[in-house]
Design an enzyme around this catalytic site. Structure first.
Site, PDB file in Angstrom:
ATOM      1  N   ASN A  27       0.856  -1.186   0.000  1.00 50.65           N
ATOM      2  CA  ASN A  27       0.000   0.000   0.000  1.00 50.65           C
ATOM      3  C   ASN A  27       0.889   1.232   0.000  1.00 50.65           C
ATOM      4  O   ASN A  27       1.826   1.338   0.806  1.00 50.65           O
ATOM      5  CB  ASN A  27      -0.907   0.009   1.227  1.00 50.65           C
ATOM      6  CG  ASN A  27      -1.843   1.217   1.246  1.00 50.65           C
ATOM      7  OD1 ASN A  27      -1.423   2.333   1.510  1.00 50.65           O
ATOM      8  ND2 ASN A  27      -3.108   0.977   0.969  1.00 50.65           N
ATOM      9  N   SER A  49      -4.876   0.024  -2.785  1.00 48.67           N
ATOM     10  CA  SER A  49      -5.346   1.331  -2.311  1.00 48.67           C
ATOM     11  C   SER A  49      -6.570   1.121  -1.440  1.00 48.67           C
ATOM     12  O   SER A  49      -7.456   0.321  -1.783  1.00 48.67           O
ATOM     13  CB  SER A  49      -5.691   2.244  -3.489  1.00 48.67           C
ATOM     14  OG  SER A  49      -6.085   3.521  -3.015  1.00 48.67           O
ATOM     15  N   GLU A  50      -6.627   1.836  -0.307  1.00 48.43           N
ATOM     16  CA  GLU A  50      -7.690   1.560   0.658  1.00 48.43           C
ATOM     17  C   GLU A  50      -9.082   1.927   0.172  1.00 48.43           C
ATOM     18  O   GLU A  50     -10.078   1.545   0.787  1.00 48.43           O
ATOM     19  CB  GLU A  50      -7.407   2.229   2.017  1.00 48.43           C
ATOM     20  CG  GLU A  50      -7.222   3.713   1.982  1.00 48.43           C
ATOM     21  CD  GLU A  50      -5.753   4.084   2.056  1.00 48.43           C
ATOM     22  OE1 GLU A  50      -5.432   5.033   2.778  1.00 48.43           O
ATOM     23  OE2 GLU A  50      -4.926   3.435   1.377  1.00 48.43           O
ATOM     24  N   ASN A  51      -9.189   2.670  -0.934  1.00 45.75           N
ATOM     25  CA  ASN A  51     -10.520   2.938  -1.486  1.00 45.75           C
ATOM     26  C   ASN A  51     -11.048   1.776  -2.320  1.00 45.75           C
ATOM     27  O   ASN A  51     -12.127   1.859  -2.894  1.00 45.75           O
ATOM     28  CB  ASN A  51     -10.540   4.249  -2.288  1.00 45.75           C
ATOM     29  CG  ASN A  51      -9.563   4.249  -3.449  1.00 45.75           C
ATOM     30  OD1 ASN A  51      -8.456   3.744  -3.331  1.00 45.75           O
ATOM     31  ND2 ASN A  51      -9.960   4.828  -4.559  1.00 45.75           N
TER      32      ASN A  51
END
Length: 213
Positions: A27, A49-51
């Site tokens: 990440n 990606s955290e989205n």
């Protein structure tokens, strides 16, 4: 003493990219760490990606941006063959469940014991922006920090104890700055490499905390 030769942000991104192993799930935090995506070359690295993306590629060419394809920092990205989209909650489950090998994060401060402060300076009028940083700091198997060694006013970002609100305690593995690369060890900060035109003694003076070779 003025440091006349130190790493640029591009140099720092290339240096971090060189240390990411083949097959890693990584990440890249908002800001400076996102540059790392452009320098992974032919290595098979799975960028998360955290989205809700796994399999990001480098930044798109000018004019080829897709407004539906952005990272957590709202920057345009590309998607490699086999890349996937999924729910935000699933993405955070990956982070919290220990499925991310390396998180590359920016920082305001890192302590000699690897404490991380990177979401808020406490300054009046500043906007707190924790995002997924706490989840990554505690969930990733390794945390690499990319940051300038000194603040704009010349103070070291390496500290005995963080004065800003903490993101994570004892979570940082390695620190990449424009002056040096350091590992966080049980004995303190170990200088792996000096990347500026300075001596160890000068790096020690600028850092303001004990360093080891």
């Amino acid at each position: 003493m003025t440091v006349t030769q130190k790493l640029s942000r591009t140099d720092m991104a290339q240096r971090v990219a060189a240390d990411i192993p083949e097959g890693a799930y990584v990440n890249l935090g908002i800001g400076l760490p996102t540059l790392v995506a452009n320098y992974l070359g032919e290595k098979e690295v799975f960028l998360h990606s955290e989205n809700g993306i796994l399999g990001m590629g480098p930044s798109p060419e000018p004019g080829a941006e897709d407004d539906d394809l952005i990272n957590a920092g709202k920057q345009h990205v590309t998607l490699l063959t086999g890349g996937a989209f999924f729910h935000h909650a699933d993405s955070f489950s990956m982070m919290r469940g220990g499925h991310i090998d390396i998180a590359v994060l920016g920082a305001f401060q890192v302590s000699v014991t690897g404490d991380l402060a990177n979401w808020h300076t406490g300054a009046e009028g500043s906007i707190p922006a924790v995002g997924g940083a706490m989840d990554l700091a505690t969930g990733a198997r390794q945390v690499f920090v990319m940051m300038d060694h000194l603040t704009k006013t010349g103070e070291s970002k390496l500290v005995d104890q963080c004065s800003y609100p903490l993101t994570g305690i004892g979570c940082v593995t390695r620190i990449y700055t424009d002056l040096a690369i350091l590992d966080v060890t049980d004995q303190g900060l170990l200088v792996r490499e000096i990347v500026a035109d300075i001596s160890f003694e000068e790096l020690q003076r600028l850092s303001g905390v004990p360093l080891h070779q």
